[in-house]
Write an enzyme that holds these catalytic residues in place. Structure first.
Site, short mmCIF file in Angstrom:
data_model
loop_
_atom_site.label_atom_id
_atom_site.label_comp_id
_atom_site.label_asym_id
_atom_site.label_seq_id
_atom_site.Cartn_x
_atom_site.Cartn_y
_atom_site.Cartn_z
N LYS A 164 6.66 -6.04 -9.23
CA LYS A 164 7.91 -5.84 -9.96
C LYS A 164 8.32 -7.18 -10.61
O LYS A 164 7.49 -7.92 -11.07
CB LYS A 164 8.98 -5.26 -9.03
CG LYS A 164 8.51 -3.90 -8.48
CD LYS A 164 9.38 -3.32 -7.42
CE LYS A 164 9.08 -3.92 -6.06
NZ LYS A 164 9.69 -3.22 -4.94
N ASP A 200 9.90 -0.11 1.75
CA ASP A 200 10.93 0.89 1.43
C ASP A 200 10.42 2.33 1.54
O ASP A 200 11.19 3.25 1.86
CB ASP A 200 11.56 0.65 0.04
CG ASP A 200 10.54 0.48 -1.08
OD1 ASP A 200 9.34 0.48 -0.80
OD2 ASP A 200 10.97 0.36 -2.25
C1 GLC Z 1 6.11 -2.04 -5.53
C2 GLC Z 1 5.85 -2.71 -4.19
C3 GLC Z 1 5.88 -1.70 -3.06
C4 GLC Z 1 7.16 -0.89 -3.11
C5 GLC Z 1 7.35 -0.27 -4.49
C6 GLC Z 1 8.67 0.48 -4.60
O1 GLC Z 1 5.05 -1.18 -5.80
O2 GLC Z 1 4.61 -3.38 -4.22
O3 GLC Z 1 5.75 -2.34 -1.82
O4 GLC Z 1 7.13 0.10 -2.13
O5 GLC Z 1 7.31 -1.28 -5.47
O6 GLC Z 1 9.75 -0.35 -4.39
#
Ligand code: GLC
Length: 455
Positions: A164, A200
């Site tokens: 991200k 998450d």
């Molecule tokens: C990105 C992160 C992952 C997370 C996802 C949603 O893909 O690498 O760990 O679960 O974003 O937030």
């Protein structure tokens, strides 16, 4: 309308459809994607291929689903979406109370040093705890840290890569729990017992499972996209012996499916727009599946398609306001808002176009803008559906509930229905999609609760 105008608007419509055709994914392509995804999942799970795998399928060391008897006061931190949150959660049977505070993470922190980031987190935590006058209690804490972690246990997780918008120096390869504890100790003003670190997706699964015993998959379609699922313990080959119970039947696996597509695996569906997004991102060649789906990129993908149509003279008479030419100016929430206009009305669409500097837009142009939004969001929903369908097939059970959180799923008017329809088409099992009520907060408390009970 004159016949000639009608004819030309029909022609334009056809040309727009042609320009967008690579963004439409027929079922045979989705099925091929499912197959490739499962191959990648199996590589991630197996010890011999894990290190080189793209879809890592990390062991989370979470083996117990909540049973509703969890009790106590827990702190939770939630880092990894658009905001950073600190929460105090009180669990008592099926009652649950939550106090939370949201703190902004400025871009300078997202791209600064790890020490700055963790000092900021510890500071927010300390302020929150003191505000509630809890600084003299030792509080168990669950840390939702939504990035790929190679975990060695519930309280030991090494950052594999940032995803991200984050890219803080000095954190990759480090144990994130230790970094948090060090930052708390540097302040030395609150007492915290970090009981668990979790993704998450895990928080979402746990939070939904607390209400619904059938929840076996956790999904995020927000700033990023990822899924976790319940695997048989014996298939979690990379779990470190001694750090988990072989007797317990289940192990939650964090797939990190956002990385899917690296090394050419998804080249058969990658479009010119996806390439442009990737090239201009802070992590080129990485997280390609995520870039086709999630909220961090959906607005920009839409903008790129709109820009192409303007350049081809198919939108706004070929005239483009400056802002529509600027990277990042078309927000993902616009997609949801434009698709939320009732059929034949374009109130939100006109408001948004006005914000971008375009006034007096025809109904036909608005309809075409809406079409582009729907093409981009449908593709995202179909890609997510293919991933979930593949996991459902792998699990091979009826009545699995998928717990879901994230801004795209929550706010897009059709995402849920698109997913329900497509998952049903792509696999034979019965399933449910369930919106999580505050996945990360309650989920983190539940993981911390189970862990602190064990201690
Ligand atoms: C990105 C992160 C992952 C997370 C996802 C949603 O893909 O690498 O760990 O679960 O974003 O937030």
């Amino acid at each position: 309308m004159k016949t000639s105008t009608l004819l030309s608007s029909a022609l334009i419509k056809q040309e727009i459809r042609d320009a967008c055709k690579d963004l439409v994914l027929p079922d045979d392509q989705l099925r091929l994607l499912m197959q490739k995804f499962i191959d990648e999942v199996n590589k991630g799970l197996a010890k011999a291929t894990h290190d080189d795998a793209i879809v890592k399928c990390f062991t989370t060391y979470v083996q117990d689903l909540p049973d509703g008897t969890e009790k106590g006061n827990f702190l939770a931190l939630d880092l990894g979406g658009t905001n950073f949150r600190v929460l105090l959660i009180t669990l008592d049977g099926q009652n649950f109370d939550m106090k939370s505070k949201i703190y902004a993470i400025p871009q300078s922190l997202m791209l600064g040093t790890g020490t700055q980031l963790f000092d900021h987190i510890a500071q927010c935590l300390a302020l929150f705890v003191k505000d509630l006058k809890l600084q003299n209690e030792v509080l168990p804490l669950g840390f939702t840290f939504s990035f790929p972690l190679s975990q060695h246990g519930l309280t030991e997780g090494y950052l594999v890569r940032w995803t991200k918008g984050f890219n803080c120096s000095g954190v990759i390869g480090e144990d994130v729990v230790a970094l948090l504890e060090e930052a708390i100790n540097r302040r030395n003003d609150v007492k915290i017992d970090v009981c668990a670190i979790l993704n998450d997706t895990i928080g979402t699964l746990m939070s939904c499972a607390w209400k619904n015993q059938n929840c076996r998959i956790g999904l995020i379609v927000g700033t990023g996209s990822n899924a976790c699922y319940v695997e048989k313990t014996k298939n979690a080959q990379c779990a470190i012996p001694g750090n988990f119970s072989e007797k317990k039947p289940h192990m939650l696996i964090n797939t990190e499916w956002g990385a899917f597509g690296e090394r050419g695996v998804l080249d058969f569906i990658i479009t010119e727009f996806d390439r442009a997004i990737d090239e201009n991102s802070i992590n080129p060649t990485k997280q390609l599946f995520e870039k086709m789906i999630s909220g961090m990129y959906m607005g920009e993908l839409t903008r790129l398609v709109l820009e192409k149509l303007v350049n081809a003279g198919l939108l706004f008479g070929g005239k483009c306001p400056g802002d529509l030419r600027k990277r990042g100016k078309f927000f993902t929430k616009y997609v949801s808002e434009i698709e939320n206009d009732p059929k034949g009305r374009y109130t939100n669409c006109r408001e948004i176009l006005a914000e971008l500097g375009l006034r007096n837009v025809s109904d036909q142009d608005c309809e075409n803008v809406r079409y582009v939004c729907s093409i981009v969001s449908r593709r995202a929903a179909h890609l997510v559906s293919a991933g979930i369908a593949a996991l459902l097939n792998k699990m091979g059970e009826d009545n699995v509930t998928v717990g879901i959180d994230g801004s795209v799923y929550r706010f897009h008017p059709h995402f849920h229905d698109l997913m329900t329809a497509k998952i049903s088409e792509l696999q034979p099992y019965k399933f449910d999609l369930m919106l999580s009520e505050d996945g990360s907060g309650r989920g983190a408390a539940l993981v911390a609760a189970v862990a602190s009970q064990r201690r």
